[in-house]
Design an enzyme around this catalytic site. Structure first.
Site, PDB file in Angstrom:
ATOM      1  N   ARG A  51       5.111  -3.393  17.116  1.00  0.00           N
ATOM      2  CA  ARG A  51       5.874  -2.911  16.026  1.00  0.00           C
ATOM      3  C   ARG A  51       6.514  -4.073  15.444  1.00  0.00           C
ATOM      4  NH1 ARG A  51       7.151   2.060  14.408  1.00  0.00           N
ATOM      5  NH2 ARG A  51       6.826   3.163  16.501  1.00  0.00           N
ATOM      6  N   GLU A  93       0.864  -1.148  -0.065  1.00  0.00           N
ATOM      7  CA  GLU A  93       0.017   0.033   0.112  1.00  0.00           C
ATOM      8  C   GLU A  93       0.828   1.349   0.081  1.00  0.00           C
ATOM      9  OE1 GLU A  93      -1.935  -0.462   3.507  1.00  0.00           O
ATOM     10  OE2 GLU A  93      -2.954  -2.324   3.097  1.00  0.00           O
ATOM     11  N   GLU A 135      -5.651   6.492   7.711  1.00  0.00           N
ATOM     12  CA  GLU A 135      -4.825   7.509   7.853  1.00  0.00           C
ATOM     13  C   GLU A 135      -5.484   8.878   7.323  1.00  0.00           C
ATOM     14  OE1 GLU A 135      -1.637   7.571   8.799  1.00  0.00           O
ATOM     15  OE2 GLU A 135      -0.500   8.938   7.977  1.00  0.00           O
ATOM     16  N   PHE A 171      -7.131   1.455   6.017  1.00  0.00           N
ATOM     17  CA  PHE A 171      -6.167   0.339   5.304  1.00  0.00           C
ATOM     18  C   PHE A 171      -6.613  -0.844   6.339  1.00  0.00           C
ATOM     19  CE2 PHE A 171      -3.513   3.568   7.459  1.00  0.00           C
ATOM     20  CZ  PHE A 171      -3.377   2.909   8.755  1.00  0.00           C
ATOM     21  N   LYS A 231       2.383   4.562   1.583  1.00  0.00           N
ATOM     22  CA  LYS A 231       2.346   5.115   2.943  1.00  0.00           C
ATOM     23  C   LYS A 231       2.326   6.414   2.963  1.00  0.00           C
ATOM     24  CE  LYS A 231       5.317   5.206   7.101  1.00  0.00           C
ATOM     25  NZ  LYS A 231       4.619   6.465   7.592  1.00  0.00           N
ATOM     26  N   ARG A 267      -2.763   9.298  11.670  1.00  0.00           N
ATOM     27  CA  ARG A 267      -3.423   7.959  12.107  1.00  0.00           C
ATOM     28  C   ARG A 267      -4.691   8.348  12.478  1.00  0.00           C
ATOM     29  NH1 ARG A 267      -0.919   2.879  12.947  1.00  0.00           N
ATOM     30  NH2 ARG A 267      -2.337   1.327  12.994  1.00  0.00           N
ATOM     31  N   LYS A 311       7.798  -0.685   6.481  1.00  0.00           N
ATOM     32  CA  LYS A 311       7.696   0.615   5.832  1.00  0.00           C
ATOM     33  C   LYS A 311       8.798   0.907   5.126  1.00  0.00           C
ATOM     34  CE  LYS A 311       8.706   2.717  10.254  1.00  0.00           C
ATOM     35  NZ  LYS A 311       8.107   3.650  11.189  1.00  0.00           N
TER      36      LYS A 311
HETATM   37  P1  AMP Z   1       5.960   5.483  11.434  1.00  0.00           P
HETATM   38  O1  AMP Z   1       4.938   6.683  12.125  1.00  0.00           O
HETATM   39  O2  AMP Z   1       6.970   6.268  10.628  1.00  0.00           O
HETATM   40  O3  AMP Z   1       6.118   4.394  12.443  1.00  0.00           O
HETATM   41  O4  AMP Z   1       4.841   4.740  10.320  1.00  0.00           O
HETATM   42  C1  AMP Z   1       3.655   4.219  10.728  1.00  0.00           C
HETATM   43  C2  AMP Z   1       2.517   5.159  10.403  1.00  0.00           C
HETATM   44  O5  AMP Z   1       2.565   5.261   8.986  1.00  0.00           O
HETATM   45  C3  AMP Z   1       1.250   4.668  10.871  1.00  0.00           C
HETATM   46  O6  AMP Z   1       1.016   4.746  12.236  1.00  0.00           O
HETATM   47  C4  AMP Z   1       0.186   5.509   9.838  1.00  0.00           C
HETATM   48  O7  AMP Z   1      -0.313   6.650  10.634  1.00  0.00           O
HETATM   49  C5  AMP Z   1       1.082   5.662   8.703  1.00  0.00           C
HETATM   50  N1  AMP Z   1       0.533   5.148   7.301  1.00  0.00           N
HETATM   51  C6  AMP Z   1       0.599   5.687   6.272  1.00  0.00           C
HETATM   52  N2  AMP Z   1      -0.007   4.821   5.573  1.00  0.00           N
HETATM   53  C7  AMP Z   1      -0.156   3.731   5.939  1.00  0.00           C
HETATM   54  C8  AMP Z   1      -0.526   2.422   5.478  1.00  0.00           C
HETATM   55  N3  AMP Z   1      -1.196   1.930   4.476  1.00  0.00           N
HETATM   56  N4  AMP Z   1      -0.694   1.288   6.436  1.00  0.00           N
HETATM   57  C9  AMP Z   1      -0.333   1.549   7.805  1.00  0.00           C
HETATM   58  N5  AMP Z   1      -0.038   2.680   8.252  1.00  0.00           N
HETATM   59  C10 AMP Z   1       0.276   3.582   7.228  1.00  0.00           C
END
Ligand code: AMP
Length: 557
Positions: A408, A244, A296, A336, A246, A251, A414
């Protein structure tokens, strides 16, 4: 009835004990004797969670104002105590020690504060909103400080700051609950991730009803989180083949209960009233009667590209003028995941199946597109598209994986082009020079050592801050100053900065053992609490992964 003095003595004992096993034992034996009501309160209080899922909204200046009023000490005298002790708890202790004249309570031989009473006062503080709310906050704190003994005052001040400084974090409380009531650590953790309320978990553990706690509509559950994927190839090889975008947004966890819709932020705060259009979107496009949805929210500019994160935060924080801001910064929704539908939990269903349910209950325009493939070049194509559209990169998920609240793990990976930015806690600052003499110009950053819960510094950031922001930040941090020495100040660890950098280097100069090369401020992460800042482990992981980075960067060329 549990006297607040007994709670304060418990905190004092724990703070004087160094080993975490001993701390756990002391806490466990205290918890095991409590009535369910008190148990619920104490469990939150020991780790500085005063009202679960709610911020108190008390800053240091309001705290000191209340102490002045309750004790009759002048603001100067309080400042003097602050300089001498550097700790709001000790300021309260010493101020109450000098409190004059003695309050009526002291003469009438009242039994003092009990913990329910203190909790009730904090509840009034948390609920206060709008005009007159400052006054309500001050009055309630003033009452508490005028009734408290010095030791009680110390911990009332720390509760007000939501920072107990006794070395008790979530992990330790979880272990203490397990020990106190003979439950397994896994069961306690599971219940916590599902409810986000350790008080509730403790109460159920005591009644041997932990397994009755489950997902429940209108109660936020911890969100599943993502790990950094080493590369697209490696992530696909791990089985994370559901791809998907990102999205570059914030969130949201959405609870739909008939026509009642509530939205929770990443910190699991209720942000429903700030996001009316998300509510409307869900009303119009989700057919399930009850559902918990994960996704998101993205703020889109006129060019169709996502607006900077700072703009979305404006929306999430907004309490007044919501409609006006919503017009200027409209949000779109990209779902998602779905973790609950029409009375059934989907937590243990594989992603594949959850996705099927999501597609069947929501319209395609609010669902994030997903492609399942093991073809590296296809994923690279999606990755390029996401970046070209102004988003962050891609998420690679394992289609067979369950939804793991609060975890996590390798099931969500990611992939982003540059090194991960870091979310770090600001623990100090430095006054500027010349024209900037009245401004705090550089900020000292720290990560969390998850073994000990301590903050370890990783350097300073001074780049990426405009003059306008500098003034704003100075105002915020001025309020949080604990101690000044020369040009440097120590601040209450409350604010999280998202910081970008070129590289992580080893460094003997900082207590973390690492330093950031060319750090720059990306955003003030009001949506994150200090306990959510990045950990030392994460920094060493990124340090290790730096070598794998070049691969991702090549894709951009
Ligand atoms: P991070 O904040 O860098 O740890 O990345 C995780 C965050 O990416 C999640 O908490 C979501 O807010 C965001 N996110 C954006 N797109 C997606 C997706 N397709 N699936 C899951 N999380 C996503």
């Amino acid at each position: 009835m549990l006297g607040f003095a007994r709670f304060a003595e418990l905190c004092e004992r724990i703070s004087q004990t160094s080993g975490s096993l001993e701390k756990t034992d002391i806490l466990a034996s205290f918890l095991s004797d409590l009535e369910p009501d008190d148990l619920r309160i104490v469990t939150g209080f020991v780790m500085g969670v005063v009202i679960p899922n709610t911020e108190l909204g008390v800053g240091p200046s309001l705290l000191y104002e209340s102490i002045c009023k309750a004790t009759g000490l002048s603001p100067e005298a309080i400042k003097e105590l602050l300089r001498a002790t550097g700790d709001p708890g000790l300021v309260a202790y010493r101020a109450v020690e000098r409190r004059k004249p003695l309050t009526l309570a002291a003469f009438s031989g009242s039994d003092g504060l009990d913990i329910k009473n203190v909790h009730q006062r904090f509840l009034s503080i948390a609920k206060a909103s709008g005009r007159g709310s400052q006054d309500i906050r001050v009055k309630n704190l003033q009452y508490l400080f005028s009734e408290a003994s010095p030791l009680e005052a110390k911990y009332i001040a720390r509760l007000a700051m939501e920072d107990m400084r006794i070395g008790v974090g979530e992990g330790l409380v979880r272990d203490a609950i397990a020990k106190a009531f003979g439950a397994s650590k896994e069961d306690v953790e599971r219940a916590y991730n599902l409810t986000n309320d350790l008080g509730l978990v403790a109460e159920h553990a005591k009644l041997k009803r932990l397994n009755e706690l489950g997902i429940s509509i209108n109660r936020p559950i911890k969100m599943m989180l993502a790990q950094i994927g080493e590369s697209i190839e490696a992530s696909l090889a791990e089985g994370a083949t559901a791809v998907e975008w990102k999205f570059d947004g914030a969130r949201v966890q959405i609870h739909k209960d008939g026509t009642n819709i509530r939205i929770f932020s990443r910190r699991l705060e209720d942000v429903t009233s700030s996001l009316p259009e998300i509510r409307e979107i869900v009303r119009a496009h989700v057919r399930a009667k009850t559902a918990i949805l994960d996704g998101e929210a993205v703020a889109t500019g006129e060019d169709g590209r996502p607006l900077p994160f700072q703009e979305i935060l404006r929306r999430f924080r907004r309490k007044y003028g919501v409609a006006r801001t919503a017009k200027r910064i409209p949000l779109s929704l990209h779902l998602f995941d779905i973790i609950y539908v029409d009375g059934v939990s989907l937590l243990d269903a594989p992603l594949e199946e959850r996705r099927g349910v999501l597609v069947s209950v929501a319209d395609p325009e609010i669902i994030a597109e997903q492609v399942v493939t093991s073809d590296v070049s296809r994923v690279e194509g999606i990755y390029r598209e996401a970046l070209a559209a102004g988003h962050e990169g891609v998420m690679l998920k394992n289609p067979a994986s369950v939804y793991s609240p609060g975890k996590r793990g390798k099931n969500w990976l990611k992939i982003k082009p540059l090194l991960e930015s870091l979310d770090l806690v600001v623990i100090g600052a430095r006054w500027g020079e010349g024209k900037r003499a009245n401004l705090l110009g550089s900020y000292r950053l720290a990560c969390i050592d998850s073994d000990t819960g301590e903050l370890k510094d990783v350097g300073w950031v001074a780049t990426g801050i405009t003059d306008e922001m500098l003034a704003e930040l100075t105002e915020i941090f001025r309020e949080l100053i604990i101690k000044e020495s020369g040009m440097e100040v120590e601040v209450h660890p409350q604010i999280v900065f998202e910081v970008g950098y070129e590289e992580i280097q080893r460094s003997p100069n900082y207590s973390s053992g690492y330093a950031l090369r060319f750090p720059r401020l990306i955003a003030v992460r009001d949506d994150k609490s200090p306990s959510e800042a990045d950990t030392l482990e994460r920094i060493s992981e990124i340090y290790r992964l730096q070598r794998g980075r070049s691969k991702n960067e090549e894709l951009l060329k």
